[in-house]
Design an enzyme around this catalytic site. Structure first.
Site, PDB file in Angstrom:
ATOM      1  N   GLY A  63       0.828  -1.204   0.000  1.00  0.00           N
ATOM      2  CA  GLY A  63       0.000   0.000   0.000  1.00  0.00           C
ATOM      3  C   GLY A  63       0.862   1.254   0.000  1.00  0.00           C
ATOM      4  O   GLY A  63       1.916   1.278   0.636  1.00  0.00           O
ATOM      5  N   ARG A 101       1.023  -5.004  -5.933  1.00  0.00           N
ATOM      6  CA  ARG A 101       1.159  -6.236  -5.150  1.00  0.00           C
ATOM      7  C   ARG A 101       1.417  -7.384  -6.113  1.00  0.00           C
ATOM      8  O   ARG A 101       0.817  -7.451  -7.182  1.00  0.00           O
ATOM      9  CB  ARG A 101      -0.100  -6.478  -4.320  1.00  0.00           C
ATOM     10  N   GLY A 137       5.693  -2.128   3.603  1.00  0.00           N
ATOM     11  CA  GLY A 137       5.280  -2.703   4.877  1.00  0.00           C
ATOM     12  C   GLY A 137       5.919  -4.064   5.117  1.00  0.00           C
ATOM     13  O   GLY A 137       6.877  -4.457   4.428  1.00  0.00           O
ATOM     14  N   ASP A 138       5.379  -4.810   6.068  1.00  0.00           N
ATOM     15  CA  ASP A 138       6.036  -6.063   6.466  1.00  0.00           C
ATOM     16  C   ASP A 138       5.988  -7.117   5.360  1.00  0.00           C
ATOM     17  O   ASP A 138       6.900  -7.928   5.228  1.00  0.00           O
ATOM     18  CB  ASP A 138       5.463  -6.592   7.787  1.00  0.00           C
ATOM     19  N   SER A 197       6.312  -6.472   2.162  1.00  0.00           N
ATOM     20  CA  SER A 197       7.430  -6.080   1.290  1.00  0.00           C
ATOM     21  C   SER A 197       8.759  -6.464   1.927  1.00  0.00           C
ATOM     22  O   SER A 197       9.705  -6.854   1.226  1.00  0.00           O
ATOM     23  CB  SER A 197       7.391  -4.573   1.049  1.00  0.00           C
ATOM     24  N   THR A 203       4.347   2.625   5.484  1.00  0.00           N
ATOM     25  CA  THR A 203       2.968   2.134   5.501  1.00  0.00           C
ATOM     26  C   THR A 203       2.155   3.019   6.440  1.00  0.00           C
ATOM     27  O   THR A 203       2.674   3.433   7.482  1.00  0.00           O
ATOM     28  CB  THR A 203       2.876   0.651   5.928  1.00  0.00           C
ATOM     29  N   ASP A 209      -0.193   2.048   8.200  1.00  0.00           N
ATOM     30  CA  ASP A 209      -0.783   1.224   9.268  1.00  0.00           C
ATOM     31  C   ASP A 209      -0.012   1.210  10.582  1.00  0.00           C
ATOM     32  O   ASP A 209      -0.562   0.852  11.615  1.00  0.00           O
ATOM     33  CB  ASP A 209      -0.923  -0.230   8.789  1.00  0.00           C
ATOM     34  N   ASP A 266       2.206  -0.925  11.518  1.00  0.00           N
ATOM     35  CA  ASP A 266       2.148  -2.298  12.032  1.00  0.00           C
ATOM     36  C   ASP A 266       3.458  -3.060  11.830  1.00  0.00           C
ATOM     37  O   ASP A 266       3.459  -4.209  11.395  1.00  0.00           O
ATOM     38  CB  ASP A 266       0.977  -3.052  11.365  1.00  0.00           C
ATOM     39  N   ARG A 302      -6.771  -2.978   9.066  1.00  0.00           N
ATOM     40  CA  ARG A 302      -7.388  -4.315   9.038  1.00  0.00           C
ATOM     41  C   ARG A 302      -6.989  -5.144  10.259  1.00  0.00           C
ATOM     42  O   ARG A 302      -7.825  -5.733  10.919  1.00  0.00           O
ATOM     43  CB  ARG A 302      -7.008  -5.060   7.751  1.00  0.00           C
ATOM     44  N   LYS A 323     -24.669  15.266  27.360  1.00  0.00           N
ATOM     45  CA  LYS A 323     -24.070  15.261  26.019  1.00  0.00           C
ATOM     46  C   LYS A 323     -24.898  14.382  25.081  1.00  0.00           C
ATOM     47  O   LYS A 323     -24.985  13.163  25.276  1.00  0.00           O
ATOM     48  CB  LYS A 323     -22.626  14.748  26.088  1.00  0.00           C
ATOM     49  N   GLU A 363     -11.464  -0.597  10.255  1.00  0.00           N
ATOM     50  CA  GLU A 363     -12.176  -1.441   9.282  1.00  0.00           C
ATOM     51  C   GLU A 363     -12.090  -2.938   9.605  1.00  0.00           C
ATOM     52  O   GLU A 363     -12.990  -3.708   9.263  1.00  0.00           O
ATOM     53  CB  GLU A 363     -11.680  -1.176   7.854  1.00  0.00           C
ATOM     54  N   ARG A 381     -25.633   8.047  12.108  1.00  0.00           N
ATOM     55  CA  ARG A 381     -25.084   8.126  10.745  1.00  0.00           C
ATOM     56  C   ARG A 381     -23.719   7.433  10.696  1.00  0.00           C
ATOM     57  O   ARG A 381     -23.037   7.336  11.716  1.00  0.00           O
ATOM     58  CB  ARG A 381     -24.885   9.574  10.289  1.00  0.00           C
ATOM     59  N   MET A 435      -8.877   8.718   0.964  1.00  0.00           N
ATOM     60  CA  MET A 435      -8.178   9.989   1.211  1.00  0.00           C
ATOM     61  C   MET A 435      -7.187   9.865   2.376  1.00  0.00           C
ATOM     62  O   MET A 435      -6.265  10.668   2.507  1.00  0.00           O
ATOM     63  CB  MET A 435      -9.159  11.139   1.430  1.00  0.00           C
TER      64      MET A 435
HETATM   65  P1  ATP Z   1       0.897  -2.530   3.475  1.00  0.00           P
HETATM   66  O1  ATP Z   1       0.567  -3.452   4.618  1.00  0.00           O
HETATM   67  O2  ATP Z   1       1.110  -1.125   3.881  1.00  0.00           O
HETATM   68  O3  ATP Z   1      -0.019  -2.667   2.302  1.00  0.00           O
HETATM   69  P2  ATP Z   1       2.924  -4.451   2.774  1.00  0.00           P
HETATM   70  O4  ATP Z   1       4.302  -4.325   2.239  1.00  0.00           O
HETATM   71  O5  ATP Z   1       2.766  -5.236   4.044  1.00  0.00           O
HETATM   72  O6  ATP Z   1       2.346  -2.979   2.923  1.00  0.00           O
HETATM   73  P3  ATP Z   1       1.704  -6.576   1.238  1.00  0.00           P
HETATM   74  O7  ATP Z   1       0.630  -6.504   0.221  1.00  0.00           O
HETATM   75  O8  ATP Z   1       1.526  -7.450   2.413  1.00  0.00           O
HETATM   76  O9  ATP Z   1       1.959  -5.047   1.667  1.00  0.00           O
HETATM   77  O10 ATP Z   1       3.061  -7.030   0.524  1.00  0.00           O
HETATM   78  C1  ATP Z   1       3.559  -6.329  -0.601  1.00  0.00           C
HETATM   79  C2  ATP Z   1       4.225  -7.294  -1.528  1.00  0.00           C
HETATM   80  O11 ATP Z   1       5.353  -7.896  -0.871  1.00  0.00           O
HETATM   81  C3  ATP Z   1       3.366  -8.468  -1.984  1.00  0.00           C
HETATM   82  O12 ATP Z   1       2.494  -8.159  -3.037  1.00  0.00           O
HETATM   83  C4  ATP Z   1       4.435  -9.457  -2.415  1.00  0.00           C
HETATM   84  O13 ATP Z   1       4.943  -9.091  -3.680  1.00  0.00           O
HETATM   85  C5  ATP Z   1       5.525  -9.215  -1.355  1.00  0.00           C
HETATM   86  N1  ATP Z   1       5.345 -10.195  -0.262  1.00  0.00           N
HETATM   87  C6  ATP Z   1       4.406 -10.183   0.710  1.00  0.00           C
HETATM   88  N2  ATP Z   1       4.510 -11.273   1.509  1.00  0.00           N
HETATM   89  C7  ATP Z   1       5.541 -11.996   1.018  1.00  0.00           C
HETATM   90  C8  ATP Z   1       6.148 -13.246   1.395  1.00  0.00           C
HETATM   91  N3  ATP Z   1       5.722 -13.962   2.437  1.00  0.00           N
HETATM   92  N4  ATP Z   1       7.198 -13.666   0.664  1.00  0.00           N
HETATM   93  C9  ATP Z   1       7.660 -12.969  -0.389  1.00  0.00           C
HETATM   94  N5  ATP Z   1       7.120 -11.791  -0.801  1.00  0.00           N
HETATM   95  C10 ATP Z   1       6.088 -11.305  -0.113  1.00  0.00           C
END
Ligand code: ATP
Length: 323
Positions: free
Chosen positions: A11, A72, A102-103, A105, A126, A128, A130, A172, A214, A223, A245, A252
């Site tokens: 993301g 992704r 993120g993790d 990646s 990221t 998040d 996280d 999430r 209040k 989410e 509501r 955004m």
């Molecule tokens: P965010 O959580 O902010 O979206 P993120 O880096 O955690 O960021 P992911 O969609 O989990 O987002 O991972 C991004 C990309 O990293 C994946 O589309 C994939 O290409 C690679 N990736 C994720 N998990 C693995 C894994 N276990 N082994 C190898 N590559 C991975």
């Protein structure tokens, strides 16, 4: 000549561009050849790799999104896919890679180092927040500012109309955006995936606030907790007298110019990533921030040490302040 590639993956987050610019400039300053990879690991696999010029990274500091694009590629979990992607770096003589993401990646970067010897450094980008090994991720601060501003605006109208407003925010598995954004904007109820809740809890908050005179309420929902519209309906069934509501912030939260804090964080971590590679003593690592100092951990630290339950104390404080 030393060669370095940069990619953004997963993301997007505000400040990724600042990190790209910092890493590229720092590396160019050392006389290295710098390459950009479009769309993260997808571009590495598709061979969408190009040489970056100083002009390519000019004017990026305050720009939202990521100039290198992001994507992704779930197939990157397969060793044969990673081998093909790694080959596209090796054939250009690129053996250093900075991954901003993120993790997920970081998993990819970890394997590229372990399996193919590509000297990877991860920069946590990221919204998040996280990832273990850093107190904040790049983009989190900007997102908090957007979320708290949004909640404050919603509060104004909720007060005027004496309404109960549910505000859904991103997150999430990690409720940090809801928790910290909610506290920053004085939300009355906060639902996050890390903390068990019952509809009666919200009902009680509404009743206690009513007893204090209040007649409006702001409930922030991450989410990952469930369907916000369904939660609102459940409360409406129990308290039909409320005017309820739902407001969903949506995408955004990911956009706009990075905050000054995110720009500074991205700059510090970008410089640190290049310094680590320059020294040549460490690779397969991530950089983070710890009490204003740069910290360095193995990439796997990011997911092996992450606990989404760290914030329970702060959650209790938020609830104490909610009524
Ligand atoms: P965010 O959580 O902010 O979206 P993120 O880096 O955690 O960021 P992911 O969609 O989990 O987002 O991972 C991004 C990309 O990293 C994946 O589309 C994939 O290409 C690679 N990736 C994720 N998990 C693995 C894994 N276990 N082994 C190898 N590559 C991975």
């Amino acid at each position: 000549m030393r060669k370095l590639a940069i990619l953004t993956s997963g993301g997007d987050s505000q400040g990724m561009n600042t990190a790209i610019r910092t890493v590229a400039k720092a590396a160019m300053n050392k006389g290295w050849e710098v390459y950009g990879i479009r769309r993260g690991y997808k571009g590495m696999l598709d061979d969408d790799i190009f040489k970056l010029s100083p002009l390519d990274v000019a004017g990026l500091t305050g720009k939202g999104g990521t100039k290198l694009l992001t994507a992704r590629l779930p197939e990157f979990k397969y060793p044969e896919v990673r081998a093909k992607a790694a080959e596209n770096l090796k054939k250009r003589g690129i053996d250093q890679l900075v991954v901003i993401g993120g993790d997920g990646s970081f998993h990819g970067a970890h394997y590229l180092y372990e399996e193919h010897g590509i000297k990877t450094v991860g920069i946590p980008g990221t919204i998040d927040n996280d990832i273990a090994g850093t107190e904040q991720t790049i983009g989190f601060d900007t997102t908090l500012n957007i979320v708290s501003d949004f909640i404050s605006k919603v509060s104004d109208t909720a007060k005027s109309h004496e309404r109960t407003m549910f505000v859904e925010v991103m997150g999430r598995n990690c409720g940090d955006i809801a928790l910290f954004g909610g506290v920053a904007a004085a939300a009355n109820g906060i639902l996050i995936p890390e903390v068990e809740w019952k509809i009666e809890d919200i009902e009680n908050i509404v009743k206690r606030r009513r007893a204090n005179g209040k007649n409006y309420n702001i409930i922030v929902v991450a989410e990952g907790v469930g369907n916000t519209h369904e939660i609102a309906k459940e409360l409406a069934t129990r308290m039909p007298e409320l005017d309820i509501r739902v407001s969903v912030i949506g995408h955004m939260q990911r956009g706009g110019a990075p905050s000054a804090n995110d720009r500074l964080l991205a700059t510090k971590l970008g410089i640190a990533a290049v310094d680590i590679l320059d020294k040549g003593e460490q690779a397969g690592v991530m950089v983070g921030i710890d009490r204003n100092n740069v910290s360095v951990h193995k990439l796997s630290y990011a997911w092996e040490n992450y606990s989404s339950k760290n914030n329970k104390d702060f959650y209790d404080i938020a609830m104490m302040l909610s009524v």
